[in-house]
Motif scaffolding. Structure first.
Motif, PDB file in Angstrom:
ATOM      1  N   LEU A 184       0.824  -1.216   0.000  1.00  0.00           N
ATOM      2  CA  LEU A 184       0.000   0.000   0.000  1.00  0.00           C
ATOM      3  C   LEU A 184       0.858   1.265   0.000  1.00  0.00           C
ATOM      4  O   LEU A 184       0.488   2.270  -0.588  1.00  0.00           O
ATOM      5  CB  LEU A 184      -0.939   0.008   1.209  1.00  0.00           C
ATOM      6  N   LYS A 185       2.019   1.188   0.648  1.00  0.00           N
ATOM      7  CA  LYS A 185       2.927   2.339   0.658  1.00  0.00           C
ATOM      8  C   LYS A 185       3.429   2.666  -0.741  1.00  0.00           C
ATOM      9  O   LYS A 185       3.658   3.823  -1.072  1.00  0.00           O
ATOM     10  CB  LYS A 185       4.120   2.056   1.579  1.00  0.00           C
ATOM     11  N   MET A 186       3.621   1.641  -1.542  1.00  0.00           N
ATOM     12  CA  MET A 186       4.195   1.857  -2.879  1.00  0.00           C
ATOM     13  C   MET A 186       3.140   2.068  -3.956  1.00  0.00           C
ATOM     14  O   MET A 186       3.448   2.527  -5.039  1.00  0.00           O
ATOM     15  CB  MET A 186       5.021   0.632  -3.320  1.00  0.00           C
ATOM     16  N   CYS A 187       1.893   1.660  -3.678  1.00  0.00           N
ATOM     17  CA  CYS A 187       0.929   1.523  -4.759  1.00  0.00           C
ATOM     18  C   CYS A 187      -0.271   2.443  -4.553  1.00  0.00           C
ATOM     19  O   CYS A 187      -1.123   2.197  -3.699  1.00  0.00           O
ATOM     20  CB  CYS A 187       0.482   0.072  -4.856  1.00  0.00           C
ATOM     21  N   HIS A 188      -0.312   3.494  -5.340  1.00  0.00           N
ATOM     22  CA  HIS A 188      -1.408   4.464  -5.237  1.00  0.00           C
ATOM     23  C   HIS A 188      -2.757   3.805  -5.531  1.00  0.00           C
ATOM     24  O   HIS A 188      -3.746   4.056  -4.843  1.00  0.00           O
ATOM     25  CB  HIS A 188      -1.152   5.624  -6.195  1.00  0.00           C
ATOM     26  N   ASN A 189      -2.774   2.982  -6.559  1.00  0.00           N
ATOM     27  CA  ASN A 189      -3.993   2.282  -6.965  1.00  0.00           C
ATOM     28  C   ASN A 189      -4.652   1.548  -5.798  1.00  0.00           C
ATOM     29  O   ASN A 189      -5.858   1.659  -5.571  1.00  0.00           O
ATOM     30  CB  ASN A 189      -3.638   1.256  -8.047  1.00  0.00           C
ATOM     31  N   CYS A 190      -3.863   0.799  -5.071  1.00  0.00           N
ATOM     32  CA  CYS A 190      -4.411  -0.006  -3.984  1.00  0.00           C
ATOM     33  C   CYS A 190      -4.808   0.864  -2.792  1.00  0.00           C
ATOM     34  O   CYS A 190      -5.750   0.519  -2.078  1.00  0.00           O
ATOM     35  CB  CYS A 190      -3.419  -1.089  -3.567  1.00  0.00           C
ATOM     36  N   ARG A 191      -4.111   1.984  -2.596  1.00  0.00           N
ATOM     37  CA  ARG A 191      -4.545   2.904  -1.539  1.00  0.00           C
ATOM     38  C   ARG A 191      -5.923   3.466  -1.847  1.00  0.00           C
ATOM     39  O   ARG A 191      -6.760   3.621  -0.961  1.00  0.00           O
ATOM     40  CB  ARG A 191      -3.538   4.049  -1.361  1.00  0.00           C
ATOM     41  N   VAL A 192      -6.171   3.772  -3.119  1.00  0.00           N
ATOM     42  CA  VAL A 192      -7.487   4.263  -3.530  1.00  0.00           C
ATOM     43  C   VAL A 192      -8.548   3.199  -3.248  1.00  0.00           C
ATOM     44  O   VAL A 192      -9.623   3.495  -2.718  1.00  0.00           O
ATOM     45  CB  VAL A 192      -7.479   4.659  -5.024  1.00  0.00           C
ATOM     46  N   VAL A 193      -8.219   1.951  -3.583  1.00  0.00           N
ATOM     47  CA  VAL A 193      -9.166   0.855  -3.327  1.00  0.00           C
ATOM     48  C   VAL A 193      -9.423   0.710  -1.835  1.00  0.00           C
ATOM     49  O   VAL A 193     -10.572   0.556  -1.399  1.00  0.00           O
ATOM     50  CB  VAL A 193      -8.628  -0.480  -3.906  1.00  0.00           C
ATOM     51  N   LEU A 194      -8.369   0.799  -1.046  1.00  0.00           N
ATOM     52  CA  LEU A 194      -8.512   0.694   0.410  1.00  0.00           C
ATOM     53  C   LEU A 194      -9.436   1.788   0.936  1.00  0.00           C
ATOM     54  O   LEU A 194     -10.355   1.519   1.712  1.00  0.00           O
ATOM     55  CB  LEU A 194      -7.133   0.793   1.070  1.00  0.00           C
ATOM     56  N   ASP A 195      -9.196   3.031   0.495  1.00  0.00           N
ATOM     57  CA  ASP A 195     -10.039   4.161   0.907  1.00  0.00           C
ATOM     58  C   ASP A 195     -11.491   3.950   0.513  1.00  0.00           C
ATOM     59  O   ASP A 195     -12.399   4.173   1.309  1.00  0.00           O
ATOM     60  CB  ASP A 195      -9.552   5.445   0.228  1.00  0.00           C
ATOM     61  N   THR A 196     -11.682   3.543  -0.743  1.00  0.00           N
ATOM     62  CA  THR A 196     -13.035   3.334  -1.261  1.00  0.00           C
ATOM     63  C   THR A 196     -13.736   2.237  -0.474  1.00  0.00           C
ATOM     64  O   THR A 196     -14.905   2.362  -0.105  1.00  0.00           O
ATOM     65  CB  THR A 196     -12.972   2.940  -2.748  1.00  0.00           C
ATOM     66  N   THR A 197     -13.000   1.157  -0.219  1.00  0.00           N
ATOM     67  CA  THR A 197     -13.568   0.024   0.513  1.00  0.00           C
ATOM     68  C   THR A 197     -13.955   0.441   1.922  1.00  0.00           C
ATOM     69  O   THR A 197     -15.037   0.124   2.403  1.00  0.00           O
ATOM     70  CB  THR A 197     -12.560  -1.135   0.575  1.00  0.00           C
ATOM     71  N   ARG A 198     -13.069   1.188   2.565  1.00  0.00           N
ATOM     72  CA  ARG A 198     -13.341   1.637   3.935  1.00  0.00           C
ATOM     73  C   ARG A 198     -14.596   2.517   3.957  1.00  0.00           C
ATOM     74  O   ARG A 198     -15.451   2.357   4.813  1.00  0.00           O
ATOM     75  CB  ARG A 198     -12.127   2.397   4.454  1.00  0.00           C
ATOM     76  N   LYS A 199     -14.677   3.445   2.987  1.00  0.00           N
ATOM     77  CA  LYS A 199     -15.849   4.323   2.920  1.00  0.00           C
ATOM     78  C   LYS A 199     -17.122   3.530   2.665  1.00  0.00           C
ATOM     79  O   LYS A 199     -18.165   3.828   3.235  1.00  0.00           O
ATOM     80  CB  LYS A 199     -15.664   5.360   1.814  1.00  0.00           C
ATOM     81  N   THR A 200     -17.022   2.537   1.786  1.00  0.00           N
ATOM     82  CA  THR A 200     -18.182   1.701   1.466  1.00  0.00           C
ATOM     83  C   THR A 200     -18.647   0.965   2.712  1.00  0.00           C
ATOM     84  O   THR A 200     -19.836   0.913   3.019  1.00  0.00           O
ATOM     85  CB  THR A 200     -17.828   0.680   0.364  1.00  0.00           C
ATOM     86  N   ILE A 201     -17.692   0.418   3.449  1.00  0.00           N
ATOM     87  CA  ILE A 201     -18.033  -0.316   4.669  1.00  0.00           C
ATOM     88  C   ILE A 201     -18.692   0.621   5.670  1.00  0.00           C
ATOM     89  O   ILE A 201     -19.706   0.292   6.277  1.00  0.00           O
ATOM     90  CB  ILE A 201     -16.769  -0.966   5.292  1.00  0.00           C
ATOM     91  N   GLU A 202     -18.140   1.829   5.808  1.00  0.00           N
ATOM     92  CA  GLU A 202     -18.704   2.776   6.764  1.00  0.00           C
ATOM     93  C   GLU A 202     -20.112   3.190   6.364  1.00  0.00           C
ATOM     94  O   GLU A 202     -20.988   3.333   7.191  1.00  0.00           O
ATOM     95  CB  GLU A 202     -17.774   3.991   6.900  1.00  0.00           C
ATOM     96  N   LEU A 203     -20.272   3.354   5.048  1.00  0.00           N
ATOM     97  CA  LEU A 203     -21.573   3.725   4.516  1.00  0.00           C
ATOM     98  C   LEU A 203     -22.615   2.647   4.846  1.00  0.00           C
ATOM     99  O   LEU A 203     -23.725   2.936   5.257  1.00  0.00           O
ATOM    100  CB  LEU A 203     -21.452   3.884   3.002  1.00  0.00           C
TER     101      LEU A 203
END
Ligand SMILES: [Zn+2]
Length: 79
Positions: free
Chosen positions: A30-49
């Protein structure tokens, strides 16, 4: 660790279900990969939603939609 493997484990990661070694591997990716950080953020937001701030596993339907969207994104990049 590939992006695909990372994304497969993201819901477990957010739930704290991963063993420490795998968790470190994912954090390193995740530190190296912007793509996966975006997915992580999106997933976290989806879960919170969906779950009012509590962390639960992604419902299968959300998970498969997320995967489909990513597949399209990756396929689009190759062209
Ligand atoms: Zn990645």
């Amino acid at each position: 660790m590939s992006c695909r493997n990372t994304i497969e484990e993201i819901s477990s990661y957010l739930n704290g279900e991963l063993d420490p070694e795998l968790k470190r591997t994912i954090e390193a990716h995740l530190k190296m990969c912007h793509n996966c950080r975006v997915v992580l953020d999106t997933t976290r937001k989806t879960i919170e939603l969906y779950c009012d701030g509590k962390l639960f596993p992604l419902p299968d339907v959300v998970r498969s939609r997320l995967h489909e969207a990513l597949e399209r994104k990756w396929q689009g990049k190759k062209q």
